[in-house]
Design a protein around this motif. Structure first.
Motif, PDB file in Angstrom:
ATOM      1  N   TRP A   1     -49.766  62.511  -2.565  1.00  0.00           N
ATOM      2  CA  TRP A   1     -49.172  63.061  -1.346  1.00  0.00           C
ATOM      3  C   TRP A   1     -47.712  61.981  -1.466  1.00  0.00           C
ATOM      4  O   TRP A   1     -46.420  62.446  -1.264  1.00  0.00           O
ATOM      5  N   LEU A   2     -47.945  60.603  -1.868  1.00  0.00           N
ATOM      6  CA  LEU A   2     -46.780  59.859  -2.355  1.00  0.00           C
ATOM      7  C   LEU A   2     -45.764  60.370  -3.304  1.00  0.00           C
ATOM      8  O   LEU A   2     -44.630  60.554  -2.841  1.00  0.00           O
ATOM      9  N   ALA A   3     -46.477  61.040  -4.237  1.00  0.00           N
ATOM     10  CA  ALA A   3     -45.471  61.703  -5.311  1.00  0.00           C
ATOM     11  C   ALA A   3     -44.775  62.774  -4.652  1.00  0.00           C
ATOM     12  O   ALA A   3     -43.681  62.905  -4.741  1.00  0.00           O
ATOM     13  N   ASP A   4     -45.706  63.725  -3.923  1.00  0.00           N
ATOM     14  CA  ASP A   4     -45.114  65.030  -3.684  1.00  0.00           C
ATOM     15  C   ASP A   4     -44.009  65.039  -2.504  1.00  0.00           C
ATOM     16  O   ASP A   4     -43.245  65.859  -2.413  1.00  0.00           O
ATOM     17  N   ASN A   5     -44.169  63.858  -1.563  1.00  0.00           N
ATOM     18  CA  ASN A   5     -43.350  63.586  -0.644  1.00  0.00           C
ATOM     19  C   ASN A   5     -42.210  62.436  -1.098  1.00  0.00           C
ATOM     20  O   ASN A   5     -41.467  62.009  -0.337  1.00  0.00           O
ATOM     21  N   ASP A   6     -41.798  62.394  -2.462  1.00  0.00           N
ATOM     22  CA  ASP A   6     -40.656  61.632  -2.900  1.00  0.00           C
ATOM     23  C   ASP A   6     -40.700  60.035  -2.516  1.00  0.00           C
ATOM     24  O   ASP A   6     -39.751  59.652  -2.377  1.00  0.00           O
TER      25      ASP A   6
ATOM     26  N   MET B   1     -52.714  56.721 -11.150  1.00  0.00           N
ATOM     27  CA  MET B   1     -51.474  56.386 -10.773  1.00  0.00           C
ATOM     28  C   MET B   1     -50.365  56.557 -11.930  1.00  0.00           C
ATOM     29  O   MET B   1     -49.085  56.987 -11.511  1.00  0.00           O
ATOM     30  N   THR B   2     -50.843  56.616 -13.034  1.00  0.00           N
ATOM     31  CA  THR B   2     -49.868  56.981 -14.127  1.00  0.00           C
ATOM     32  C   THR B   2     -49.629  58.253 -14.069  1.00  0.00           C
ATOM     33  O   THR B   2     -48.567  58.626 -14.360  1.00  0.00           O
ATOM     34  N   LYS B   3     -50.372  59.182 -13.624  1.00  0.00           N
ATOM     35  CA  LYS B   3     -50.132  60.530 -13.612  1.00  0.00           C
ATOM     36  C   LYS B   3     -49.183  61.130 -12.583  1.00  0.00           C
ATOM     37  O   LYS B   3     -48.222  61.949 -12.997  1.00  0.00           O
ATOM     38  N   TYR B   4     -49.259  60.048 -11.600  1.00  0.00           N
ATOM     39  CA  TYR B   4     -48.267  60.476 -10.489  1.00  0.00           C
ATOM     40  C   TYR B   4     -47.026  59.435 -10.633  1.00  0.00           C
ATOM     41  O   TYR B   4     -46.225  59.513  -9.407  1.00  0.00           O
ATOM     42  N   GLY B   5     -47.024  58.644 -11.367  1.00  0.00           N
ATOM     43  CA  GLY B   5     -46.026  57.682 -11.445  1.00  0.00           C
ATOM     44  C   GLY B   5     -45.824  56.451 -10.589  1.00  0.00           C
ATOM     45  O   GLY B   5     -44.668  56.278  -9.808  1.00  0.00           O
TER      46      GLY B   5
ATOM     47  N   ASP C   1     -34.620  54.427   0.097  1.00  0.00           N
ATOM     48  CA  ASP C   1     -35.408  55.194   1.031  1.00  0.00           C
ATOM     49  C   ASP C   1     -36.665  55.498   0.757  1.00  0.00           C
ATOM     50  O   ASP C   1     -37.119  55.785  -0.477  1.00  0.00           O
ATOM     51  N   LYS C   2     -37.616  55.676   1.676  1.00  0.00           N
ATOM     52  CA  LYS C   2     -38.884  55.824   1.524  1.00  0.00           C
ATOM     53  C   LYS C   2     -39.942  54.983   0.444  1.00  0.00           C
ATOM     54  O   LYS C   2     -40.625  55.425  -0.255  1.00  0.00           O
TER      55      LYS C   2
END
Length: 317
Positions: free
Chosen positions: A96-101, A159-163, A122-123
């Motif tokens: 969710w964090l990654a998908d929502n920038d 976490m590595t997968k999603y940066g 931002d964010k």
């Protein structure tokens, strides 16, 4: 609590040479005397302090705190409930964090933002973990005595997968971390996965003697740095329990920030809602060592958007 002017302990800049002037004052059992440019003290903890370089930029960011990530969850009345989040929910959070920038801060970014030196992107959000569990790095298994199953869980890989960037706050004693796990922690990218301290044995800080507080804070930092090669810059209080002696010890031993759980920085007793945002410090005070976080539990993991964006910070009267 320390009283003015010693709440802002950057004024203690002088070197005590063994002769305290007669016009000293005493606060919390420590003697201080004013000299040109600041104060001197008769306590080792207060000697040779240099000013913290705070800025004047005001920021508010959410700081999340995770504990154990496992395959299973527990009912609310189970003692492991508050500290065990399912790996499925953890994956959903990170996705969710990654998908929502969302910009997950590195430790260095968080330090500069929370000390008011730079503006938060931002964010922004800071992700942290407390204690140490094998599921963080893929070494966990089934705990027969508790029924907790960390088999196959690897938060670093997720976490590595999603940066995602994060800080791991480590308990260094109690044989909690094996030699193999120290090696893995040492081989992490410490920009992406910073290592902070969480004491040696996870005590209630306020119940310790001054010397014990200093040892818990300094020894945990030294162990992490010697075992991993990482530089330890941040600290998390076990259970959020703390006092001014701990804050001074953190300052003296080179930490830059310390985190509690949901306490206002000017009130060590009153808790605030999970959705309070963390405010930056621009006044140069010991508040740098009293920053709140939001614990992510099974009951709020699905409402991460609300946890990240709502601000219930009490307003100054």
């Amino acid at each position: 609590m320390l009283s003015s002017p010693f709440v802002d302990e950057q004024v203690v800049l002088g070197n005590y040479d063994g002769e305290m002037p007669n016009d000293y004052i005493e606060v919390n059992g420590i003697r201080y005397a004013q000299v040109d440019g600041g104060f001197i003290s008769d306590d080792d903890l207060m000697k040779n302090l240099q000013p913290i370089q705070h800025g004047d930029i005001y920021n508010k960011i959410p700081v999340l705190a995770y504990h154990r990530i496992a395959q299973n969850e527990f009912e609310r009345d189970n003692s492991f409930w508050s500290y065990t989040l399912s790996v499925g929910k953890f994956k959903d959070d990170m996705a969710w964090l990654a998908d929502n920038d969302y910009h997950t801060l590195t430790e260095s970014e968080a330090i500069d933002i929370l000390l008011g030196r730079t503006t938060a992107p931002d964010k922004s959000v800071l992700v942290t973990f407390d204690d140490f569990y094998g599921g963080w790095i893929g070494t966990g298994g089934l705990e027969d005595t508790t029924g907790i199953d960390q088999t196959g869980v690897n938060c670093v890989d997720i976490m590595t997968k999603y940066g995602i960037n994060a800080i791991f706050f480590l308990i260094t004693g109690n044989n909690q971390i094996s030699d193999e796990e120290w090696t893995i922690l040492g081989n992490l990218d410490h920009n992406q996965f910073a290592l902070g301290a969480h004491t040696v044995t996870h005590p209630a800080i306020s119940q310790l003697t001054n010397d014990e507080i200093y040892d818990q804070i300094s020894d945990s930092k030294a162990t992490i740095e010697s075992r991993t090669g990482a530089t330890v810059r941040t600290f998390a209080y076990p259970g959020g329990d703390r006092n001014d002696i701990a804050r001074l010890a953190l300052r003296k031993t080179g930490y830059e920030l310390a985190f509690n759980f949901g306490f206002l920085h000017n009130d060590t007793r009153r808790t605030v809602p999970d959705t309070e945002l963390t405010e930056s410090i621009t006044d140069g005070s010991l508040s740098s060592y009293n920053l709140n976080r939001k614990e992510v539990r099974p009951d709020n993991a699905w409402t991460l958007p609300d946890v990240l964006t709502n601000d219930h910070t009490p307003k100054e009267s």
